[in-house]
Motif scaffolding. Structure first.
Motif, PDB file in Angstrom:
ATOM      1  N   VAL A 172      39.550  33.047  38.451  1.00 51.14           N
ATOM      2  CA  VAL A 172      40.643  34.549  39.067  1.00 51.14           C
ATOM      3  C   VAL A 172      39.076  34.886  40.303  1.00 51.14           C
ATOM      4  CG1 VAL A 172      41.623  36.485  39.320  1.00 51.14           C
ATOM      5  CG2 VAL A 172      41.506  35.830  37.160  1.00 51.14           C
ATOM      6  N   THR A 191      35.431  36.226  37.417  1.00 51.45           N
ATOM      7  CA  THR A 191      35.973  37.211  38.536  1.00 51.45           C
ATOM      8  C   THR A 191      35.521  37.336  39.846  1.00 51.45           C
ATOM      9  OG1 THR A 191      37.834  37.945  36.840  1.00 51.45           O
ATOM     10  CG2 THR A 191      37.859  38.959  38.769  1.00 51.45           C
ATOM     11  N   MET A 248      21.901  42.639  34.966  1.00 54.24           N
ATOM     12  CA  MET A 248      23.336  43.225  34.858  1.00 54.24           C
ATOM     13  C   MET A 248      23.234  43.855  33.424  1.00 54.24           C
ATOM     14  SD  MET A 248      26.068  39.789  36.072  1.00 54.24           S
ATOM     15  CE  MET A 248      24.917  38.440  35.939  1.00 54.24           C
ATOM     16  N   MET A 265      27.441  42.184  41.154  1.00 54.54           N
ATOM     17  CA  MET A 265      28.065  41.249  39.994  1.00 54.54           C
ATOM     18  C   MET A 265      28.099  42.413  38.552  1.00 54.54           C
ATOM     19  SD  MET A 265      26.774  38.414  40.072  1.00 54.54           S
ATOM     20  CE  MET A 265      25.490  37.354  41.634  1.00 54.54           C
ATOM     21  N   ARG A 266      28.756  42.143  37.652  1.00 57.59           N
ATOM     22  CA  ARG A 266      28.599  42.502  36.530  1.00 57.59           C
ATOM     23  C   ARG A 266      29.194  41.267  35.346  1.00 57.59           C
ATOM     24  NH1 ARG A 266      32.906  44.869  34.876  1.00 57.59           N
ATOM     25  NH2 ARG A 266      32.287  45.528  32.815  1.00 57.59           N
ATOM     26  N   GLU A 267      28.641  41.683  34.252  1.00 56.06           N
ATOM     27  CA  GLU A 267      29.392  40.650  33.289  1.00 56.06           C
ATOM     28  C   GLU A 267      30.254  41.311  32.353  1.00 56.06           C
ATOM     29  OE1 GLU A 267      25.838  39.015  31.676  1.00 56.06           O
ATOM     30  OE2 GLU A 267      27.075  37.406  30.667  1.00 56.06           O
ATOM     31  N   ASP A 299      33.905  47.923  26.459  1.00 54.59           N
ATOM     32  CA  ASP A 299      32.268  47.517  26.912  1.00 54.59           C
ATOM     33  C   ASP A 299      32.133  48.166  26.778  1.00 54.59           C
ATOM     34  OD1 ASP A 299      33.635  46.164  29.907  1.00 54.59           O
ATOM     35  OD2 ASP A 299      34.082  45.546  28.472  1.00 54.59           O
ATOM     36  N   TYR A 316      31.856  42.171  42.458  1.00 50.30           N
ATOM     37  CA  TYR A 316      33.445  43.424  43.692  1.00 50.30           C
ATOM     38  C   TYR A 316      33.102  43.886  44.890  1.00 50.30           C
ATOM     39  CZ  TYR A 316      30.898  47.166  40.713  1.00 50.30           C
ATOM     40  OH  TYR A 316      30.053  47.632  39.902  1.00 50.30           O
ATOM     41  N   GLY A 317      33.653  44.486  45.002  1.00 50.11           N
ATOM     42  CA  GLY A 317      33.419  45.514  46.061  1.00 50.11           C
ATOM     43  C   GLY A 317      32.717  44.623  47.310  1.00 50.11           C
ATOM     44  N   GLU A 318      32.423  46.050  48.476  1.00 47.79           N
ATOM     45  CA  GLU A 318      31.747  44.870  49.524  1.00 47.79           C
ATOM     46  C   GLU A 318      30.789  44.442  49.899  1.00 47.79           C
ATOM     47  OE1 GLU A 318      31.943  46.494  53.976  1.00 47.79           O
ATOM     48  OE2 GLU A 318      31.576  47.851  52.747  1.00 47.79           O
ATOM     49  N   GLU A 330      44.300  33.296  44.212  1.00 45.09           N
ATOM     50  CA  GLU A 330      44.981  34.830  45.070  1.00 45.09           C
ATOM     51  C   GLU A 330      45.063  34.283  46.393  1.00 45.09           C
ATOM     52  OE1 GLU A 330      44.769  38.588  43.728  1.00 45.09           O
ATOM     53  OE2 GLU A 330      44.595  38.294  41.537  1.00 45.09           O
ATOM     54  N   LEU A 356      32.945  41.329  29.387  1.00 46.63           N
ATOM     55  CA  LEU A 356      32.929  41.014  28.200  1.00 46.63           C
ATOM     56  C   LEU A 356      33.710  39.250  28.082  1.00 46.63           C
ATOM     57  CD1 LEU A 356      33.958  44.329  26.125  1.00 46.63           C
ATOM     58  CD2 LEU A 356      31.903  42.577  25.879  1.00 46.63           C
ATOM     59  N   GLU A 363      40.227  36.167  43.522  1.00 52.60           N
ATOM     60  CA  GLU A 363      41.170  37.803  43.826  1.00 52.60           C
ATOM     61  C   GLU A 363      41.529  37.551  45.491  1.00 52.60           C
ATOM     62  OE1 GLU A 363      40.326  41.690  42.436  1.00 52.60           O
ATOM     63  OE2 GLU A 363      40.510  41.512  40.747  1.00 52.60           O
ATOM     64  N   LYS A 378      27.976  33.033  36.960  1.00 54.38           N
ATOM     65  CA  LYS A 378      27.211  32.964  34.914  1.00 54.38           C
ATOM     66  C   LYS A 378      28.963  33.571  34.268  1.00 54.38           C
ATOM     67  CE  LYS A 378      24.243  35.513  32.321  1.00 54.38           C
ATOM     68  NZ  LYS A 378      23.262  36.433  32.683  1.00 54.38           N
ATOM     69  N   TYR A 421      39.647  47.558  39.908  1.00 51.65           N
ATOM     70  CA  TYR A 421      38.372  47.440  40.770  1.00 51.65           C
ATOM     71  C   TYR A 421      37.514  46.222  40.242  1.00 51.65           C
ATOM     72  CZ  TYR A 421      36.224  48.423  45.158  1.00 51.65           C
ATOM     73  OH  TYR A 421      35.616  47.744  46.587  1.00 51.65           O
ATOM     74  N   CYS A 422      36.722  46.998  39.613  1.00 50.26           N
ATOM     75  CA  CYS A 422      35.713  46.720  39.074  1.00 50.26           C
ATOM     76  C   CYS A 422      36.082  45.230  37.040  1.00 50.26           C
ATOM     77  CB  CYS A 422      34.066  46.941  39.363  1.00 50.26           C
ATOM     78  SG  CYS A 422      33.922  48.463  37.512  1.00 50.26           S
ATOM     79  N   ARG A 423      37.357  45.793  36.735  1.00 49.63           N
ATOM     80  CA  ARG A 423      37.541  45.097  35.725  1.00 49.63           C
ATOM     81  C   ARG A 423      36.662  45.674  34.451  1.00 49.63           C
ATOM     82  NH1 ARG A 423      40.805  39.849  36.620  1.00 49.63           N
ATOM     83  NH2 ARG A 423      41.671  40.195  38.558  1.00 49.63           N
ATOM     84  N   VAL A 460      31.549  36.580  34.700  1.00 48.02           N
ATOM     85  CA  VAL A 460      31.156  37.699  36.006  1.00 48.02           C
ATOM     86  C   VAL A 460      31.786  37.829  36.422  1.00 48.02           C
ATOM     87  CG1 VAL A 460      29.591  37.098  37.354  1.00 48.02           C
ATOM     88  CG2 VAL A 460      28.534  37.245  35.613  1.00 48.02           C
ATOM     89  N   VAL A 461      32.177  39.933  36.686  1.00 49.07           N
ATOM     90  CA  VAL A 461      33.434  39.810  37.762  1.00 49.07           C
ATOM     91  C   VAL A 461      31.785  40.397  39.484  1.00 49.07           C
ATOM     92  CG1 VAL A 461      34.052  42.206  37.857  1.00 49.07           C
ATOM     93  CG2 VAL A 461      34.680  41.067  35.491  1.00 49.07           C
TER      94      VAL A 461
END
Lengths: 502, 167
Positions: free
Chosen positions: B89, B107, A230, B133-135, A117, B127-129, B74, B137, B91, B121, A110-112, B124-125
């Motif tokens: 990517v 992503t 982040m 954001m999360r960074e 990590d 996700y979620g409603e 996608e 690797l 999605e 950035k 879901y969040c990869r 960066v990923v």
């Protein structure tokens, strides 16, 4: 289908006074009463893990703190972690011809997020190789827990001693003769006081905590340094791991997945099970399934004319008979049946105090039923039967109660394959029953909203539905016919908003 | 590049080599030309639309929508971003507005709607409603295996557009 049964448009009144849609009600066959979620005891049936679908015995579940041993949950989004095959290196570094070894790592789809990590090295075993982080305070916590356990034990023993002392009215036999136990022990040479065997080994008392008044100063650049959002964990992520509570994202470790439970419901007054699921975690069926949807005729609103204050509008309602027996529906005004005072049993001293509290709050709504429900959960004694409460629902429109009855034939699963058509030959009042097919019927009712209501008020009507319930519990040998009796249910319908007025 | 006949291409669209465009994909170059890089995977119902924002109508120089290489779009994603880097990517059913600049390795998660003006950035990923954001690797993995399979299977079942190369 949720749009039909979803919004709480049609509500039935449970015996405790709450109004619930039919999907949230149960029907106790032995008491012949409707029960809602608050009138039943909720009991834990079994523990299982939602991901690996494995049942765990309750003692093992308690030992593992209600978490699965094999399955992990992503620390950043709380979704399931899946094991993936990572880089393959030769299993034996010296022998380049050996087959490449598979290394596994955890990854969240879901969040990869992945276990790489955080820096956890890839595991060679597919399951069960993941290192568990040791809690820094584990020893201290264990010491404190042991101390409290000893305190509890000592208190228990003290109580037992007091009880024994109360019982012992007789002095020791040797008192009169002058040879007491203490003097005898002195003579032999043993110590005078008999030490209690259990008190001999006292656990080591933990060192008291030293309070400190000095607090570390904040660093000077706390207001000027840029916050990298982040890299900082959110409060939810932090509190998932209460033992560590990491501040930065690179300290987030995978968390063991929490176990789910299967719950069985038991009627409070007659102690019979109302709902009991199957043991297999993969199965969604029930061993005992006494839901109101399968026993009580279901009411659905079909159409309603635009509502005007003071004018009669037509409302068409659909009745469905879910049982295998024919039923007759009669309509009664809302307050026709006097509420029967159910017998009150106050069996134990402990529960009498709570019973008085219930008496005082008899007119309040469901919140006050919770203390008694909690008590019954813990004690499992024959529950107190609570007086049915007044229903707190204002009716804003009047319904013309029809005088004739509606007969609903039994539910026939093979009817859709039968081409012969309905051969029930039921004579209906054409003004009442508008349409009919197998076990369903459309009934027309006249609704008159009350005068002087402002536009856009919700119109709520209520009536008592009386249906003939055929008891399906195994009857005695002499009486072969199952007994039928009338069952009254109060129904409240929210039919819409007022459009206009006279 | 492998472009299916049923896809909808309008305007000046340049497609790099190795890119696969599935049927029912829509690429509209209304406000200017679109340049798509190499080895991109554009799946069904994708909408890549080059539209000028309301406040920038009638400018003299025509902006170009540039998409880098090795991107994956996608099913049913809607992308209007003017500049997209490599190895991203997008999605399913995500929406990327025209004020967002996507760099490399990002992503955008399924169903996420990003409209605010920002530069995502690297790695960066989202996700979620609520578009957390999360960074990450690393950039997301390449889809080489799927693209090879598609390159063999698609011509068996769909008509392929012929490339008109400009010399």
């Amino acid at each position: 289908m949720a749009y039909i049964t979803g919004p709480d448009v049609v509500k039935y009144a449970c015996t405790c006074g709450l109004l619930k849609p039919i999907s949230q009600l149960y029907f106790c066959r032995y008491c012949c009463q409707l029960r809602c979620g608050f009138c039943v005891c909720h009991e834990v049936d079994s523990h299982f893990c939602g991901k690996c679908c494995e049942n765990l015995p309750s003692s093992e579940a308690r030992l593992k703190k209600n978490r699965c041993g094999n399955c992990y949950v992503c620390p950043s989004c709380q979704q399931e972690l899946s094991t993936r095959i990572g880089s393959k290196g030769p299993s034996n570094p010296d022998d380049p011809k050996s087959t490449p070894k598979k290394m596994y790592y955890l990854s969240c789809l879901y969040c990869r997020w992945s276990s790489r990590d955080v820096g956890i090295p890839d595991q060679s075993a597919a399951t069960g190789g993941w290192p568990d982080r040791e809690n820094v305070h584990a020893n201290r916590l264990q010491e404190i827990i042991d101390m409290y356990k000893a305190v509890v034990l000592a208190e228990k023993q003290q109580k037992e001693k007091d009880k024994k002392k109360q019982r012992g009215k007789y002095l020791s036999y040797t008192d009169r003769t002058g040879v007491t136990a203490a003097s005898l022990r002195k003579r032999i040479g043993l110590p005078a006081d008999i030490q209690h065997s259990l008190l001999k080994t006292k656990p080591k008392e933990p060192e008291p905590v030293i309070p400190k008044e000095e607090v570390e100063d904040l660093p000077e650049d706390i207001f000027t340094k840029l916050v990298k959002l982040m890299e900082v964990t959110t409060i939810e992520q932090r509190l998932l791991q209460t033992d560590v509570q990491p501040i930065t994202v690179d300290m987030l470790f995978p968390i063991h997945k929490q176990l789910s439970i299967k719950r069985s419901l038991r009627c409070r007054s007659c102690e019979h099970n109302v709902s009991k699921p199957e043991y297999n975690p993969n199965s969604v069926k029930f061993k005992i399934q006494l839901f109101a949807y399968y026993h009580i005729p279901e009411i659905r609103i079909v159409t309603v004319e635009p509502l005007r204050a003071g004018r009669a509008s037509e409302l068409i309602v659909k009745f469905t008979n879910p049982t295998q027996h024919q039923t007759t529906i009669a309509f009664l005004p809302l307050d026709s049946v006097a509420e029967e005072a159910v017998g009150e049993e106050a069996s134990f001293n402990q529960q009498e105090a709570s019973f008085d509290a219930i008496k005082q709050s008899a007119s309040l709504t469901s919140l006050s039923s919770q203390p008694s429900s909690l008590l019954s959960l813990s004690s499992r004694q024959p529950s107190i039967t609570i007086k049915p409460r007044a229903i707190v629902q204002e009716v804003t429109a009047d319904v013309a109660i029809p005088a004739s009855k509606v007969i609903l034939p039994p539910r026939d699963d093979a009817a859709e394959y039968d081409d012969s058509g309905d051969t029930h030959n039921i004579q209906d009042d054409p003004k009442l029953v508008v349409w009919r097919r197998s076990n369903k019927a459309f009934v027309k009712l006249l609704v008159t909203p009350r005068e002087n209501l402002p536009i856009n008020t919700e119109v709520i009507i209520g009536f008592t539905m009386q249906h003939v319930y055929t008891n399906t519990i195994a009857t005695t040998v002499e009486n072969k016919e199952p007994d039928k009796h009338d069952h009254n249910i109060k129904v409240f319908l929210t039919i819409g908003n007022l459009v206009g007025s006279d | 590049a492998l472009v299916c006949e049923e896809s909808k291409l309008r305007g000046d669209v340049t497609i790099g080599s190795g890119t696969i465009i599935h049927p029912s994909a829509t690429i509209l170059a209304e406000a200017g030309p679109i340049i798509i890089g190499d080895c991109c995977l554009i799946e069904e119902q994708v909408k890549i639309i080059h539209r000028l924002p309301f406040d920038q109508q009638d400018k003299e120089n025509t902006p170009v929508l540039i998409i880098g290489s090795h991107n994956v779009f996608e099913v049913d994603c809607h992308v209007e971003s003017p500049k997209i880097g490599n190895n991203n990517v997008f999605e399913s059913k995500c929406f990327v507005g025209n004020k967002v600049t996507v760099t490399n390795g990002c992503t955008v998660g399924a169903g996420c709607k990003i409209t605010q003006e920002q530069i995502l950035k690297e790695n960066v990923v989202v996700y979620g409603e609520k578009c957390y954001m999360r960074e990450g690797l690393d950039r997301p993995g390449l889809q080489t295996l799927q693209m090879e399979t598609l390159a063999k299977m698609l011509p068996n079942y769909h008509h392929i557009r012929k490339a008109n190369k400009k010399n």
